[in-house]
Design a protein around this motif. Structure first.
Motif, PDB file in Angstrom:
ATOM      1  N   VAL A 134      -7.756  -2.135   0.349  1.00 46.67           N
ATOM      2  CA  VAL A 134      -7.667  -0.718   0.694  1.00 46.67           C
ATOM      3  C   VAL A 134      -8.983  -0.092   0.263  1.00 46.67           C
ATOM      4  O   VAL A 134      -9.344  -0.148  -0.902  1.00 46.67           O
ATOM      5  CB  VAL A 134      -6.503  -0.021  -0.041  1.00 46.67           C
TER       6      VAL A 134
ATOM      7  N   SER B  43      -1.589   3.878   7.311  1.00 48.05           N
ATOM      8  CA  SER B  43      -2.439   3.248   6.306  1.00 48.05           C
ATOM      9  C   SER B  43      -2.540   4.138   5.076  1.00 48.05           C
ATOM     10  O   SER B  43      -2.217   5.333   5.121  1.00 48.05           O
ATOM     11  CB  SER B  43      -3.851   3.036   6.873  1.00 48.05           C
TER      12      SER B  43
ATOM     13  N   TRP C 212       0.833  -1.208   0.000  1.00 45.85           N
ATOM     14  CA  TRP C 212       0.000   0.000   0.000  1.00 45.85           C
ATOM     15  C   TRP C 212       0.864   1.253   0.000  1.00 45.85           C
ATOM     16  O   TRP C 212       0.538   2.241  -0.647  1.00 45.85           O
ATOM     17  CB  TRP C 212      -1.003   0.011   1.166  1.00 45.85           C
TER      18      TRP C 212
END
Length: 160
Positions: free
Chosen positions: A150, A96, A38
């Motif tokens: 995601v 994140s 990510w």
């Protein structure tokens, strides 16, 4: 040198395995941390944004004094720019992709908030925001294809 000498001696005796592990330098830098998928997607997206011809107003923090914007901090409560996003990404501040996406969107939302629709910076923010959203959707699809979930919420492109 000692390791090489011992290894040569062992080979002469017919042994095939290493007699001792190679020495480790105490001052060697730590192994480079490979960022998660990510984060790699965030990096690719941010590189594209930085290279975009319309990115120039968003690459550095707004300097209200230099730009003669005395009310800037009255209007924009949480300033953000692409260089700050880059620094946070490179120093593993983001936990994140959602945090990354929030900051990138904040960069353009601040410009849209502060500058009237007739202002060039407002228009460039619309262009950059749409560019980001299109690129991020592609990166998100690539991540999902690799099994990385995601979900940052997709925003439809804005009309200029």
């Amino acid at each position: 040198e000692e390791y090489t000498r011992l290894l040569a001696e062992e080979r002469r005796k017919g042994k095939k395995s290493d007699p001792v592990p190679p020495p480790v330098a105490l001052d060697s830098p730590p192994a480079k941390k490979i960022p998660p998928l990510w984060m790699q997607a965030c990096d690719r997206t941010l590189r594209k944004l930085h290279r975009h011809r319309s990115a120039w107003p968003f690459t550095d923090p707004v300097d209200p004094e230099a730009l003669n914007l005395p009310d800037y901090f009255d209007v924009v409560k949480t300033p953000m720019d692409l260089t700050t996003v880059r620094t946070k990404l490179d120093t593993f501040v983001y936990d994140s992709a959602e945090d990354f996406v929030t900051d990138v969107r904040l960069t353009f939302d601040n410009a849209l908030l502060y500058n009237p629709p007739t202002d060039r910076v407002h228009q460039l923010a619309l262009i950059m925001s749409d560019c980001f959203e299109r690129d991020w959707i592609k990166e998100e699809a690539k991540l999902e294809a690799k099994g990385v979930r995601v979900n940052v919420g997709r925003i439809p492109p804005r009309a200029p």
